[in-house]
Design a protein around this motif. Sequence first.
Motif, PDB file in Angstrom:
ATOM      1  N   VAL A  92      91.042 -41.711 168.729  1.00  0.00           N
ATOM      2  CA  VAL A  92      90.226 -42.033 167.833  1.00  0.00           C
ATOM      3  C   VAL A  92      89.160 -40.998 167.762  1.00  0.00           C
ATOM      4  N   TYR A 154      92.963 -47.643 163.003  1.00  0.00           N
ATOM      5  CA  TYR A 154      92.166 -47.509 164.143  1.00  0.00           C
ATOM      6  C   TYR A 154      90.993 -49.312 164.742  1.00  0.00           C
ATOM      7  N   ALA A 181      96.198 -53.104 171.587  1.00  0.00           N
ATOM      8  CA  ALA A 181      96.207 -51.744 171.476  1.00  0.00           C
ATOM      9  C   ALA A 181      96.828 -50.762 173.206  1.00  0.00           C
ATOM     10  N   PHE A 192      99.083 -43.773 168.744  1.00  0.00           N
ATOM     11  CA  PHE A 192      98.014 -43.780 168.190  1.00  0.00           C
ATOM     12  C   PHE A 192      97.200 -41.897 167.588  1.00  0.00           C
TER      13      PHE A 192
END
Length: 284
Positions: A92, A154, A181, A192
């Motif tokens: 992220v 995200y 998450a 991710f």
Amino acid sequence: MRTNPRCFEQEKGMPVELNRRPVASLWIGEKLQYLNQLCLKSHLRHGHPVTLYCTDNVQNAPEGVVVRPASEIMDIPMDIVEETSASFLSNVFRYKMIRATGAIWIDCDAFCHRPFPDEWEWIFAGHGMRGALNCGVVGLPQHCELMDRLLDYYDNLPDAPPWWNKQQRKKLEKQKDAPHAVKIYRTERTAFGPQAFTYFAQQTGDYERAMTPDVLYPVPFQLNDIFYDPHGRVEGWFTEATTSVHLYTNGTKPWWRRNVPLENSYAWRMCQEVGIDPGLALED
């Protein structure tokens, strides 16, 4: 070695003032390992200003690396890190960092073999033996559809990643008593990272911009021990296009992180060339 008419590069790995693009990374923890020091300093050697965003008070960054609080880009929820991995939220962080600063993202285990050309606006490549994209080294325009899609993913996590099949979704549903998450991470560790990057690059049509693996990931992940083999021919994987060399510290066997590299191995030779003493930053 490529030359730049605006500047020159000193020998013996000393950082110098060059007008090249900035690079940046994230470190979650209190101490860099020697391979991380090596990789960060390798970019300084080629004139790239290096910023290391940190969650802790890191004292052993190489001279010349600018250390900044990670909170300047985003808050790092350590409770999520503890339930996943130190690298999980970097997926992220890297895009938020690029949007905020325009710097090239580099993993702390990406060694700079040659400087990134100024004209490279899109920097990412296929990876390993499977052909999926990796996001260990990423350069993107600060404002582009791919960036928008990644950040939206995200910031607004779906019930399940849209590219997952029924089996993956069922595995996700079995995860209990954890933040969403974390459940996604436990189901697919790379959901991710490379999975998301590959999927959204395909959706936006930017997948076709990918460089070939030899540019950023010349050695396949499956062969990562070759960096520590004094008889290994690491450079046999390189081409004239090789710019970055990923050392895959997450996949490195613990012995290599706790002991100095064997003489004449690639890791040893690069430490000698760049000016890093491995014995000063071994893993505990």
